[in-house]
Design a protein around this motif. Sequence first.
Motif, PDB file in Angstrom:
ATOM      1  N   VAL A   1       0.825  -1.206   0.000  1.00  0.00           N
ATOM      2  CA  VAL A   1       0.000   0.000   0.000  1.00  0.00           C
ATOM      3  C   VAL A   1       0.859   1.256   0.000  1.00  0.00           C
ATOM      4  O   VAL A   1       0.489   2.278  -0.584  1.00  0.00           O
ATOM      5  CB  VAL A   1      -0.974  -0.014   1.206  1.00  0.00           C
ATOM      6  CG1 VAL A   1      -1.702   1.310   1.344  1.00  0.00           C
ATOM      7  CG2 VAL A   1      -1.982  -1.146   1.046  1.00  0.00           C
TER       8      VAL A   1
ATOM      9  N   TYR B   1      -6.562   4.497   0.447  1.00  0.00           N
ATOM     10  CA  TYR B   1      -6.330   4.100  -0.939  1.00  0.00           C
ATOM     11  C   TYR B   1      -7.630   3.648  -1.614  1.00  0.00           C
ATOM     12  O   TYR B   1      -7.941   4.060  -2.741  1.00  0.00           O
ATOM     13  CB  TYR B   1      -5.295   2.983  -1.031  1.00  0.00           C
ATOM     14  CG  TYR B   1      -5.086   2.564  -2.464  1.00  0.00           C
ATOM     15  CD1 TYR B   1      -4.285   3.324  -3.310  1.00  0.00           C
ATOM     16  CD2 TYR B   1      -5.734   1.447  -2.991  1.00  0.00           C
ATOM     17  CE1 TYR B   1      -4.123   2.980  -4.645  1.00  0.00           C
ATOM     18  CE2 TYR B   1      -5.582   1.096  -4.329  1.00  0.00           C
ATOM     19  CZ  TYR B   1      -4.777   1.870  -5.146  1.00  0.00           C
ATOM     20  OH  TYR B   1      -4.643   1.538  -6.471  1.00  0.00           O
TER      21      TYR B   1
ATOM     22  N   ASN C   1      -0.204   3.408  -7.805  1.00  0.00           N
ATOM     23  CA  ASN C   1      -1.656   3.453  -7.687  1.00  0.00           C
ATOM     24  C   ASN C   1      -2.347   2.879  -8.924  1.00  0.00           C
ATOM     25  O   ASN C   1      -1.750   2.761  -9.998  1.00  0.00           O
ATOM     26  CB  ASN C   1      -2.130   4.882  -7.461  1.00  0.00           C
ATOM     27  CG  ASN C   1      -1.624   5.456  -6.151  1.00  0.00           C
ATOM     28  OD1 ASN C   1      -1.365   4.720  -5.192  1.00  0.00           O
ATOM     29  ND2 ASN C   1      -1.483   6.768  -6.086  1.00  0.00           N
TER      30      ASN C   1
END
Length: 227
Positions: free
Chosen positions: A90, A147, A95
């Motif tokens: 993470v 996220y 992304n």
Amino acid sequence: MFYIYLEEFLTRVKTVPPSIPLVWYSLMISLLFVLIFAALKFHQNLVFVRFFKWVQIFQLLALYAWYFVFQIPLSDSLPFYHCRLAMFAVVFLPNKKSSKQYFALLGTSGAIFALGYPVFDPYDFPHITSFSFLIGHYALLVNSLVYLLNYYDKKLLKKIWLIAYTFLLNLFLVGVNQLTGGNYGLLARPPIIKGENLLVNYLLISFILSLAVILLDYIFRKKFKNK
């Protein structure tokens, strides 16, 4: 005096996992809900997002520096726990990738499991491993939720891939445990499941984790159904 406390905090002499009084456990669970609310409210706040990412990075650096300096054996010091893998993923993976979304789902559910049923390393409290456990899982919870709230894409992962990733990851961890004698992923000696039948542990833990990841994915699909 400070040196004595520091020596105890960094000791590699194992004892037993610390017990958690009810009042402290209640505070732990309360903080879990507070941080979930904070992530929902501030997931687009740049200061909030960066703060928890740096908390995670500092926690990982401190823990692995201790592993390296004190030469903790590979049965304990490799980053092959579900939540530990999710922490790295993470924070460091790019992304909008399916792998990062999977680990964010795994990290959210794993952090809730870990804080709801904490399994500390066998060192007297306070110790770097217990602090790392708490700080690391709280930061993982926030970072994973942030996220997902910012980048979740329902097209990235189908249910079958969530299940496949989980079973393949656990199969890899079973292999690591066989090579190192460790208990990565808690697959060799689960805290709740009695017995050491490797196949039963593998299938049961994989099923539970798959169910948790699919449930969380379903919640986010509902939240972002119009996107």
